[in-house]
Design a protein around this motif. Structure first.
Motif, PDB file in Angstrom:
ATOM      1  N   PHE A 183     -42.416   9.926  57.195  1.00 16.71           N
ATOM      2  CA  PHE A 183     -42.856   8.774  56.810  1.00 16.71           C
ATOM      3  C   PHE A 183     -41.879   7.623  57.364  1.00 16.71           C
ATOM      4  O   PHE A 183     -41.862   6.637  57.158  1.00 16.71           O
ATOM      5  N   ILE A 184     -41.115   8.231  58.168  1.00 18.55           N
ATOM      6  CA  ILE A 184     -40.099   7.112  58.921  1.00 18.55           C
ATOM      7  C   ILE A 184     -40.430   7.389  60.337  1.00 18.55           C
ATOM      8  O   ILE A 184     -39.971   8.172  61.313  1.00 18.55           O
ATOM      9  N   ASN A 185     -41.158   6.125  60.915  1.00 23.39           N
ATOM     10  CA  ASN A 185     -41.179   5.910  62.419  1.00 23.39           C
ATOM     11  C   ASN A 185     -41.200   4.470  62.387  1.00 23.39           C
ATOM     12  O   ASN A 185     -41.067   3.827  61.531  1.00 23.39           O
ATOM     13  N   GLU A 186     -41.397   4.000  63.846  1.00 21.13           N
ATOM     14  CA  GLU A 186     -41.128   2.525  64.114  1.00 21.13           C
ATOM     15  C   GLU A 186     -42.288   1.742  63.258  1.00 21.13           C
ATOM     16  O   GLU A 186     -42.098   0.741  62.594  1.00 21.13           O
ATOM     17  N   SER A 187     -43.730   2.052  63.356  1.00 21.36           N
ATOM     18  CA  SER A 187     -44.781   1.585  62.611  1.00 21.36           C
ATOM     19  C   SER A 187     -44.708   1.472  61.209  1.00 21.36           C
ATOM     20  O   SER A 187     -44.789   0.405  60.540  1.00 21.36           O
ATOM     21  N   GLN A 188     -43.860   2.747  60.551  1.00 19.53           N
ATOM     22  CA  GLN A 188     -43.837   2.673  59.292  1.00 19.53           C
ATOM     23  C   GLN A 188     -42.771   1.900  58.720  1.00 19.53           C
ATOM     24  O   GLN A 188     -42.878   1.034  57.552  1.00 19.53           O
ATOM     25  N   VAL A 189     -41.637   1.813  59.376  1.00 21.06           N
ATOM     26  CA  VAL A 189     -40.417   1.115  59.065  1.00 21.06           C
ATOM     27  C   VAL A 189     -40.826  -0.583  58.995  1.00 21.06           C
ATOM     28  O   VAL A 189     -40.640  -1.198  58.336  1.00 21.06           O
ATOM     29  N   THR A 190     -41.682  -0.844  60.037  1.00 14.41           N
ATOM     30  CA  THR A 190     -42.071  -2.243  60.380  1.00 14.41           C
ATOM     31  C   THR A 190     -43.215  -2.687  59.077  1.00 14.41           C
ATOM     32  O   THR A 190     -42.932  -3.783  58.681  1.00 14.41           O
ATOM     33  N   PHE A 191     -44.043  -1.817  58.886  1.00 21.49           N
ATOM     34  CA  PHE A 191     -44.686  -1.892  57.674  1.00 21.49           C
ATOM     35  C   PHE A 191     -44.150  -2.243  56.627  1.00 21.49           C
ATOM     36  O   PHE A 191     -44.366  -3.261  55.637  1.00 21.49           O
ATOM     37  N   LEU A 192     -42.818  -1.175  56.128  1.00 14.29           N
ATOM     38  CA  LEU A 192     -42.106  -1.527  55.049  1.00 14.29           C
ATOM     39  C   LEU A 192     -41.320  -2.746  55.056  1.00 14.29           C
ATOM     40  O   LEU A 192     -41.211  -3.391  53.696  1.00 14.29           O
ATOM     41  N   GLU A 193     -40.936  -3.111  56.184  1.00 14.73           N
ATOM     42  CA  GLU A 193     -40.214  -4.505  56.175  1.00 14.73           C
ATOM     43  C   GLU A 193     -41.084  -5.695  55.972  1.00 14.73           C
ATOM     44  O   GLU A 193     -40.722  -6.738  55.206  1.00 14.73           O
ATOM     45  N   ASP A 194     -42.283  -5.488  56.338  1.00 14.90           N
ATOM     46  CA  ASP A 194     -43.463  -6.606  56.073  1.00 14.90           C
ATOM     47  C   ASP A 194     -43.472  -6.473  54.252  1.00 14.90           C
ATOM     48  O   ASP A 194     -43.492  -7.825  53.763  1.00 14.90           O
ATOM     49  N   VAL A 195     -43.542  -5.505  53.860  1.00 17.56           N
ATOM     50  CA  VAL A 195     -43.741  -5.414  52.213  1.00 17.56           C
ATOM     51  C   VAL A 195     -42.321  -5.766  51.511  1.00 17.56           C
ATOM     52  O   VAL A 195     -42.883  -6.760  50.656  1.00 17.56           O
ATOM     53  N   MET A 196     -41.596  -5.542  52.141  1.00 18.24           N
ATOM     54  CA  MET A 196     -40.326  -5.847  51.649  1.00 18.24           C
ATOM     55  C   MET A 196     -39.787  -7.357  51.652  1.00 18.24           C
ATOM     56  O   MET A 196     -39.406  -8.231  50.727  1.00 18.24           O
ATOM     57  N   TRP A 197     -40.451  -7.773  52.936  1.00 20.26           N
ATOM     58  CA  TRP A 197     -40.032  -9.361  53.157  1.00 20.26           C
ATOM     59  C   TRP A 197     -40.864 -10.119  51.954  1.00 20.26           C
ATOM     60  O   TRP A 197     -40.424 -11.375  51.598  1.00 20.26           O
ATOM     61  N   GLU A 198     -42.215  -9.679  51.707  1.00 14.45           N
ATOM     62  CA  GLU A 198     -42.893 -10.473  50.696  1.00 14.45           C
ATOM     63  C   GLU A 198     -42.268 -10.255  49.142  1.00 14.45           C
ATOM     64  O   GLU A 198     -42.352 -11.200  48.527  1.00 14.45           O
ATOM     65  N   GLN A 199     -41.838  -9.175  48.928  1.00 10.87           N
ATOM     66  CA  GLN A 199     -41.173  -8.682  47.528  1.00 10.87           C
ATOM     67  C   GLN A 199     -39.749  -9.221  47.462  1.00 10.87           C
ATOM     68  O   GLN A 199     -39.203  -9.389  46.319  1.00 10.87           O
ATOM     69  N   GLY A 200     -38.912  -8.870  48.547  1.00  5.66           N
ATOM     70  CA  GLY A 200     -37.354  -9.075  48.379  1.00  5.66           C
ATOM     71  C   GLY A 200     -36.836  -7.554  48.407  1.00  5.66           C
ATOM     72  O   GLY A 200     -35.546  -7.427  48.256  1.00  5.66           O
ATOM     73  N   HIS A 201     -37.614  -6.627  48.129  1.00  8.23           N
ATOM     74  CA  HIS A 201     -37.194  -5.358  47.510  1.00  8.23           C
ATOM     75  C   HIS A 201     -38.307  -4.290  48.126  1.00  8.23           C
ATOM     76  O   HIS A 201     -39.446  -4.599  48.069  1.00  8.23           O
ATOM     77  N   LEU A 202     -37.960  -2.994  48.153  1.00  3.21           N
ATOM     78  CA  LEU A 202     -38.836  -1.896  48.030  1.00  3.21           C
ATOM     79  C   LEU A 202     -38.944  -1.465  46.621  1.00  3.21           C
ATOM     80  O   LEU A 202     -38.164  -1.043  45.997  1.00  3.21           O
ATOM     81  N   ASP A 203     -40.102  -1.696  45.990  1.00  2.00           N
ATOM     82  CA  ASP A 203     -40.245  -1.085  44.849  1.00  2.00           C
ATOM     83  C   ASP A 203     -40.238   0.214  44.432  1.00  2.00           C
ATOM     84  O   ASP A 203     -40.482   1.125  45.262  1.00  2.00           O
ATOM     85  N   THR A 204     -39.734   0.420  43.104  1.00  2.00           N
ATOM     86  CA  THR A 204     -39.666   1.830  42.760  1.00  2.00           C
ATOM     87  C   THR A 204     -40.969   3.036  43.043  1.00  2.00           C
ATOM     88  O   THR A 204     -40.521   3.990  43.440  1.00  2.00           O
ATOM     89  N   LYS A 205     -41.989   2.269  42.690  1.00  3.53           N
ATOM     90  CA  LYS A 205     -43.047   3.420  42.792  1.00  3.53           C
ATOM     91  C   LYS A 205     -43.342   3.591  44.302  1.00  3.53           C
ATOM     92  O   LYS A 205     -43.844   4.934  44.573  1.00  3.53           O
ATOM     93  N   GLN A 206     -43.277   2.677  45.126  1.00  2.00           N
ATOM     94  CA  GLN A 206     -43.336   2.966  46.720  1.00  2.00           C
ATOM     95  C   GLN A 206     -42.121   3.951  47.143  1.00  2.00           C
ATOM     96  O   GLN A 206     -42.758   4.762  47.799  1.00  2.00           O
ATOM     97  N   MET A 207     -41.031   3.857  46.740  1.00  2.53           N
ATOM     98  CA  MET A 207     -40.013   4.888  46.983  1.00  2.53           C
ATOM     99  C   MET A 207     -40.144   6.274  46.385  1.00  2.53           C
ATOM    100  O   MET A 207     -40.126   7.262  47.097  1.00  2.53           O
TER     101      MET A 207
END
Length: 378
Positions: free
Chosen positions: A145-169
Motif C-alpha cells: 500500500f506504500i509506493n510513490e503513487s499511493q503516497v501522492t494520492f494520500l497526500e492529496d486526500v490529506m491536503w483536503e482534510q488536513g489529516h488521514l481519516d481513521t477509516k482510511q488508516m
C-alpha cells in the motif's frame, strides 16, 4: 435507407460526438481554471506560514515541504520532557532521568532521542520501543500500500482534510489480514447473525487516531519510501540525526505474527544502535502480543541483551540460541526497568491533587485517586 445515406448518418453522428467531446473538454478546462484561480485568491486570505529551517515556505496548494522544526525545543516530545523533568527535578532530585517508551511510532521517539543526544541532552535514562521499526527496507506486506503513487494520492486526500481519516488508516491494516479482520466477520456477524461480544482489546483497537497531514506525509515519504533515518538523511533542525548517537540502554519488543511491524524488520535495531540493546520476541500479533498482561494463557517470549562489545547475531541464530520462557513479557520488562532505576520513592503532593480535593469537597464528594473522573460522567 441506402448505403450512401447510412454512411452520411454515421459521419454526422461521429462529428456530433467529436463536437460534444470538445465542448465538454472546454467546459472542464474552464472549470479547472476557475478552481485554480479561486485557490490562488484564497491563498492571500490564509495566515502566514511559520518559516521552516529546511526551505522557504510556499503557500500554494500542492507544494509540500517536509516538517522540520525551527529548534529542538519546539518539538512536542522535547516540550513534554521539559515540563516532566522540571516537575521531577523540583520534587525529587536534580539528576532525574526519564524512561522513554514508544509504541509502533517508536521511530519518532528515537529521532527525538538521537537529536537530543547530538545536542548533549541526557535526560533519557532508557528507551523502550514496542513494535517499532527504524530501518524500513523490509517492512513486509505493508509495502503493498506504500509506493510513490499511493503516497501522492494520500497526500492529496490529506491536503483536503488536513489529516488521514481513521477509516482510511484502519482499512489498509484490515486488508493485510483480510481473512481474519474482514471476511471472517462478514461470515460470522452478517451471514450467521451472531455478533461477537465486545471486550477491552477490541474496543481499544477500534479507537483509531487521525494522522495529521504533515506528520503522516513526512513519515511515509521520508521513512518508508526513502528510508532516510536508517541511511543518515533524516534532518532535525537542518542536520541529519543518527541512531548510533543514542547511548542509553534500549529495550526493543517485537511479536512473532506482527503484520504491521514484522519482527525481522524490528530486529534491525541491532545494526543501527551502538548502545546496549535488549531484544525481546514474544508470541502474538501487533496488538495482542504487546498487550499481554500477566496471567494470560499461552504467553511466551525470548529475551537477550547484546552489549556494544558483543558480535552481531543474525535473527535465525538469535532464535536458535535464545531460550523460550513461559509467561508474560511484562514481568521481564519490569525487572529490566527496575535494574536501571533509582528505586521507589513517595509520590509528591502535586497541585492537581490539592485542587481535586478542593473541588470534590465543594461538590460534596470524595477525592479520586487520579485524574480522569470525567469518563464516569453520564
Amino acid at each position: 435507407m441506402s448505403s450512401a445515406s447510412s454512411g452520411t448518418d454515421i459521419e454526422l453522428s461521429a462529428m456530433t460526438v467529436v463536437k460534444s467531446i470538445k465542448t465538454v473538454s472546454k467546459r472542464k478546462q474552464s472549470s479547472v481554471s476557475k478552481i485554480a484561480d479561486d485557490e490562488r485568491k484564497s491563498v492571500h486570505h490564509l495566515p502566514p506560514l511559520k518559516k521552516c529551517s529546511a526551505a522557504p515556505p510556499v503557500g500554494l496548494p500542492g507544494v509540500r515541504q517536509p516538517w522540520t522544526p525551527d529548534s529542538l525545543e519546539s518539538t512536542a516530545i522535547v516540550a513534554i520532557m521539559d515540563r516532566t523533568t522540571y516537575v521531577a527535578m523540583s520534587r525529587f532530585t536534580a539528576d532525574a532521568r526519564i524512561h522513554g517508551v514508544g509504541y509502533l511510532g517508536g521511530a519518532l521517539l528515537g529521532i527525538a532521542a538521537a537529536a537530543m543526544a547530538r545536542a548533549g541532552d541526557e535526560r533519557f535514562g532508557t528507551l523502550t520501543f514496542l513494535a517499532s521499526q527504524f530501518d524500513f527496507s523490509e517492512v513486509g506486506e505493508l509495502m503493498l500500500f506504500i509506493n510513490e503513487s499511493q503516497v501522492t494520492f494520500l497526500e492529496d486526500v490529506m491536503w483536503e482534510q488536513g489529516h488521514l481519516d481513521t477509516k482510511q488508516m484502519v482499512g489498509a491494516f484490515q486488508m493485510l489480514r483480510s481473512n481474519d479482520l474482514i471476511w471472517s466477520r462478514v461470515e460470522h456477524d452478517y451471514l450467521m447473525g451472531e455478533r461477537r461480544p465486545m471486550f477491552d482489546l477490541v474496543a481499544w483497537n477500534a479507537d483509531a487516531t487521525r494522522m495529521p497531514y504533515k506528520m503522516h506525509s513526512d513519515y511515509l515519504r521520508q521513512l518508508f519510501l526513502s528510508n532516510d533515518l536508517a541511511e543518515g538523511r533524516y534532518l532535525v533542525v537542518g542536520r541529519p540525526v543518527a541512531i548510533p548517537d543514542i547511548s542509553m540502554p534500549i529495550f526493543s519488543v517485537a511479536t512473532t505474527h506482527d503484520h504491521v511491524a514484522p519482527w525481522l524488520s524490528v530486529f534491525k535495531i541491532h545494526l543501527l544502535a551502538d548502545s546496549e540493546v535488549t531484544f525481546l520476541l514474544t508470541n502474538g500479533g501487533h496488538n495482542a502480543g504487546i498487550v499481554s498482561e500477566p496471567g494470560r494463557k499461552r504467553c511466551k517470549y525470548r529475551i537477550r541483551t547484546m552489549l556494544p562489545s558483543d558480535k552481531y547475531v543474525d535473527p535465525d541464530l538469535w532464535v536458535e540460541e535464545t531460550e523460550e520462557i513461559e509467561g508474560s513479557w511484562w514481568l521481564a520488562w519490569q525487572e529490566w526497568i527496575d535494574e536501571r532505576s533509582s528505586g521507589m520513592v513517595s509520590p509528591p503532593q502535586a497541585k492537581w491533587i490539592e485542587k481535586n480535593a478542593s473541588d470534590s469537597a465543594s461538590q460534596g464528594g470524595e477525592m479520586t485517586s487520579a485524574l480522569g473522573a470525567y469518563v464516569l460522567m453520564q
